[in-house]
Design an enzyme around this catalytic site. Structure first.
Site, short mmCIF file in Angstrom:
data_model
loop_
_atom_site.label_atom_id
_atom_site.label_comp_id
_atom_site.label_asym_id
_atom_site.label_seq_id
_atom_site.Cartn_x
_atom_site.Cartn_y
_atom_site.Cartn_z
N GLU A 51 0.83 -1.20 0.00
CA GLU A 51 0.00 0.00 0.00
C GLU A 51 0.87 1.25 0.00
O GLU A 51 1.97 1.25 0.56
CB GLU A 51 -0.84 0.04 1.28
CG GLU A 51 -1.69 -1.18 1.46
CD GLU A 51 -2.39 -1.17 2.81
OE1 GLU A 51 -3.14 -2.10 3.06
OE2 GLU A 51 -2.18 -0.22 3.60
N CYS A 90 -0.99 -4.83 14.40
CA CYS A 90 -0.83 -4.28 13.05
C CYS A 90 -1.23 -5.27 11.96
O CYS A 90 -0.83 -6.44 11.99
CB CYS A 90 0.63 -3.87 12.86
SG CYS A 90 1.02 -3.39 11.18
N SER A 123 10.85 5.68 9.55
CA SER A 123 10.26 5.24 10.81
C SER A 123 10.64 3.78 11.06
O SER A 123 10.38 2.92 10.23
CB SER A 123 8.74 5.39 10.71
OG SER A 123 8.13 4.90 11.86
N CYS A 183 -2.01 0.92 8.59
CA CYS A 183 -1.02 0.27 7.75
C CYS A 183 -1.36 -1.20 7.50
O CYS A 183 -1.55 -1.96 8.44
CB CYS A 183 0.31 0.43 8.50
SG CYS A 183 1.58 -0.67 8.02
FE1 SF4 Z 1 5.06 -3.40 13.32
FE2 SF4 Z 1 5.33 -1.40 11.50
FE3 SF4 Z 1 5.76 -3.95 10.80
FE4 SF4 Z 1 3.29 -3.12 11.36
S1 SF4 Z 1 4.57 -2.43 9.63
S2 SF4 Z 1 4.23 -5.06 12.02
S3 SF4 Z 1 3.68 -1.65 13.01
S4 SF4 Z 1 6.94 -2.76 12.27
#
Ligand code: SF4
Length: 371
Positions: A112, A145, A218, A360
């Site tokens: 995405e 997540c 990030s 996300c």
């Molecule tokens: Fe964790 Fe980010 Fe991976 Fe999602 S995308 S599992 S929040 S590190």
């Protein structure tokens, strides 16, 4: 078309010109093609009207321009737009699976990317931030997540990372992306070399010409990679996804926290600040009754002060099937108040695109469930 044909967005002007030498195309054509793509947003060789028909045909045969196929495009009422790109047909998408011994899974090769519009408080200008992915799925598997649900499927190449920005700019009305955040799918520092190459393209004056401070990487926290990034000449902003004020809570949310302590992240963050002079941001997703209590805020303030970091508070967007809830507005503001009373610069990030599965990995998760 040969399967190994290069992907345009993996190339810089010199490497494109080297390919043109091999293919018998004049070198100056490389500069023209770069201009078509990056200045005019044209990625179809047949539309590059200052090239001869022979050169256009040759380019169409030898070079891959857009390799991601948009399979969903969602537009939220607040202007946020999300693309789900499918990389399935690409032979190089499953390479470099070196991250912590993870191996490729069998799920769809989709990622995405999101464009989030916002007015800058300082200048009043419209900011268009692209939130992009660095991997297909994610090896970290944070329990709250959607991206981590199926594990890691593949690392994206630098070209695929850059192409997301180009594809977002192709959406009518978006024009130019002004800021980039590596906060989509994946752990960017676990795909270090490709992410660094992509950042160099995003910053290059022949490509997107974005200042480093407009790019945020990030990470959930790989201390050695944070130090590596600090020692490069890339003045990007670093955001550490802390999500918990201590190791006990963090380990309940983030599997990799079993190997990396909050203290190690503070040390690595300090190194980043010392080397780059750039303040580190702590990202903190508030999960109802899990990490949103006043005692968590007090502990978090201590961590932030030691790191001289500012904090972005993010209200959790619920994901179907996951046992976490969004905190109440009262609890979020009370949490912020505790931080502010302790002198920590804190910002509550506005929830954007909630009507289009904005969390996300959520759109991919829903799309795969439907199809
Ligand atoms: Fe964790 Fe980010 Fe991976 Fe999602 S995308 S599992 S929040 S590190």
């Amino acid at each position: 078309m040969p399967t190994a044909s290069p992907h345009f967005f993996d190339l810089d002007p010199d490497s494109l010109a080297a390919h043109f030498d091999q293919w018998g195309l004049p070198r100056f054509r490389a500069r023209q093609v770069m201009q078509w793509v990056y200045q005019h947003g044209v990625a179809d060789p047949q539309a590059m009207t200052n090239l001869t028909q022979r050169d256009r045909d040759l380019l169409a045969d030898r070079l891959r321009f857009l390799v991601g196929t948009p399979v969903r495009h969602e537009r939220a009422t607040d202007g946020t737009q999300k693309l789900l790109l499918d990389w399935h047909a690409q032979p190089d998408a499953k390479r470099q699976l070196t991250v912590l011994g993870q191996s490729a899974g069998g799920s769809a090769m989709q990622t995405e990317c999101v464009m989030i519009p916002a007015e800058s408080k300082a200048s009043g200008k419209l900011r268009r931030t692209a939130c992009i992915s660095s991997q297909v799925g994610c090896p970290v598997g944070c329990h709250f997540c959607a991206s981590g649900l199926g594990g890691l499927d593949a690392n994206l190449t630098a070209g695929q990372i850059v192409e997301q920005v180009f594809q977002l700019q192709q959406i009518p009305g978006i024009e130019r992306i002004t800021n980039i955040v590596f906060m989509g799918m994946g752990e960017p520092l676990a795909n270090f070399n490709q992410v660094v190459q992509a950042i160099r393209t995003l910053m290059a004056d022949w490509a997107f010409n974005l200042a480093g401070r407009r790019i945020t990487v990030s990470t959930v926290g790989l201390p050695a990679q944070i130090r590596r990034l600090a020692d490069l000449d890339l003045p990007v902003t670093l955001a550490i996804s802390l999500h918990a004020p201590n190791d006990d809570v963090r380990r309940k949310l983030i599997p990799w926290a079993a190997q990396v302590s909050v203290e190690q992240l503070v040390d690595a963050g300090r190194h980043y600040f010392q080397r780059t002079g750039r303040e580190v941001t702590l990202e903190y997703i508030l999960l109802r009754h899990v990490n949103d209590r006043p005692e968590h805020a007090r502990e978090l303030a201590d961590v932030a002060r030691r790191l001289r970091a500012n904090i972005n508070l993010i209200r959790y967007n619920e994901v179907a099937g996951l046992p976490f809830d969004r905190p109440t507005s009262e609890d979020v503001h009370a949490f912020q108040q505790v931080l502010r009373e302790r002198g920590v610069n804190t910002h509550i990030r506005a929830s954007r695109g909630r009507d289009i599965a904005a969390a996300c990995g959520q759109l991919r998760h829903e799309h795969q469930a439907q199809t």
